[in-house]
Design a protein around this motif. Structure first.
Motif, mmCIF file in Angstrom:
data_model
loop_
_atom_site.group_PDB
_atom_site.id
_atom_site.type_symbol
_atom_site.label_atom_id
_atom_site.label_comp_id
_atom_site.label_asym_id
_atom_site.label_seq_id
_atom_site.Cartn_x
_atom_site.Cartn_y
_atom_site.Cartn_z
ATOM 1 N N UNK A 67 0.757 -1.168 0.004
ATOM 2 C CA UNK A 67 0.090 0.224 -0.095
ATOM 3 C C UNK A 67 0.848 1.360 0.118
ATOM 4 N N UNK A 68 2.121 1.168 0.655
ATOM 5 C CA UNK A 68 3.034 2.582 0.831
ATOM 6 C C UNK A 68 3.664 2.467 -0.635
ATOM 7 N N UNK A 69 3.968 1.501 -1.239
ATOM 8 C CA UNK A 69 4.540 1.587 -2.558
ATOM 9 C C UNK A 69 3.844 2.062 -3.363
ATOM 10 N N UNK A 70 2.382 1.706 -3.712
ATOM 11 C CA UNK A 70 1.194 2.117 -4.337
ATOM 12 C C UNK A 70 1.257 3.780 -4.232
ATOM 13 N N UNK A 71 1.352 4.092 -2.983
ATOM 14 C CA UNK A 71 0.933 5.549 -2.680
ATOM 15 C C UNK A 71 2.247 6.226 -3.374
ATOM 16 N N UNK A 72 3.537 5.768 -2.980
ATOM 17 C CA UNK A 72 4.720 6.521 -3.719
ATOM 18 C C UNK A 72 4.517 6.318 -5.066
ATOM 19 N N UNK A 73 4.286 5.436 -5.674
ATOM 20 C CA UNK A 73 4.142 5.263 -7.257
ATOM 21 C C UNK A 73 3.119 6.395 -7.769
ATOM 22 N N UNK A 74 2.267 6.421 -7.120
ATOM 23 C CA UNK A 74 1.098 7.717 -7.531
ATOM 24 C C UNK A 74 1.826 8.992 -7.455
ATOM 25 N N UNK A 75 2.561 9.464 -6.003
ATOM 26 C CA UNK A 75 3.119 10.492 -6.066
ATOM 27 C C UNK A 75 4.120 10.874 -7.082
ATOM 28 N N UNK A 76 4.817 9.848 -7.585
ATOM 29 C CA UNK A 76 6.040 9.970 -8.564
ATOM 30 C C UNK A 76 5.261 10.106 -9.843
ATOM 31 N N UNK A 77 4.058 9.885 -10.343
ATOM 32 C CA UNK A 77 3.771 9.645 -11.464
ATOM 33 C C UNK A 77 3.887 10.746 -12.190
ATOM 34 N N UNK A 78 3.651 11.845 -11.974
ATOM 35 C CA UNK A 78 3.818 13.187 -12.831
ATOM 36 C C UNK A 78 4.701 14.204 -12.357
ATOM 37 N N UNK A 79 5.780 14.495 -12.966
ATOM 38 C CA UNK A 79 6.906 15.260 -12.603
ATOM 39 C C UNK A 79 6.467 16.630 -12.185
#
Length: 173
Positions: A67-79
């Motif tokens: 769940x944390x990795x998914x959150x970080x993935x979402x945060x880093x999606x758009x520069x």
């Protein structure tokens, strides 16, 4: 509770545990993705971008949870959105009043925040030479080149190279 000082409240060595934890997670994610050797500037940029993401999202979790990795993935999606989020979170943390060390509530200490600010300054001020993706033309229209030429390149802030590397590494982890 983790010990943050070696002495009592009057002095001692501050240990920025929240920042060190964020760097550890960033390193695990990048090494797990296995996209770049750790000796490259791109890897260092990805490491700093991921560490900032973990740190600023309150990432003092125990281990790498899905769940944390998914959150970080979402945060880093758009520069550009990530850059604005980092600036906003740093400003929020700088406006808070907290002690020199981490409390039991998981709030970062001043040493943690100083390291996060230094990482952000490095990502903003360091420029790396990268392919100019806006100048890429189809092979049929491009002039013939020698094989060792890389094409047009441009200087870009380190975070613009590190962020996609970190994002992709989380998908491959």
């Amino acid at each position: 509770m983790r010990q943050e000082r070696t002495d009592g409240p009057g002095g001692g060595l501050l240990v920025p545990m929240a920042w060190m934890h964020a760097e550890y997670i960033a390193d695990e994610l990048l090494r797990g993705g296995d996209l770049m050797p750790p000796s490259t500037l791109e890897y260092r940029a990805g490491h700093a971008a991921l560490a900032l993401t973990v740190f600023l999202s309150g990432g003092r979790s125990h281990g790498l949870r899905a769940d944390r990795i998914a959150e970080w993935r979402e945060l880093t999606e758009y520069g550009p959105a990530w850059r604005a989020w980092v600036c906003e979170r740093l400003a929020e943390l700088e406006g808070l009043s907290f002690g020199p060390q981490d409390g039991t509530d998981g709030a970062p200490g001043t040493a943690d925040l100083e390291l996060a600010r230094a990482a952000w300054r490095h990502l903003e001020e360091t420029e790396l030479l990268a392919p100019d993706l806006d100048a890429v033309v189809p092979p049929s229209l491009a002039a013939p080149r020698r094989a060792e030429q890389e094409g047009p390149q441009v200087w870009t802030p380190a975070w613009q190279l590190g962020l996609p590397l970190g994002h992709l590494s989380m998908h491959l982890f």
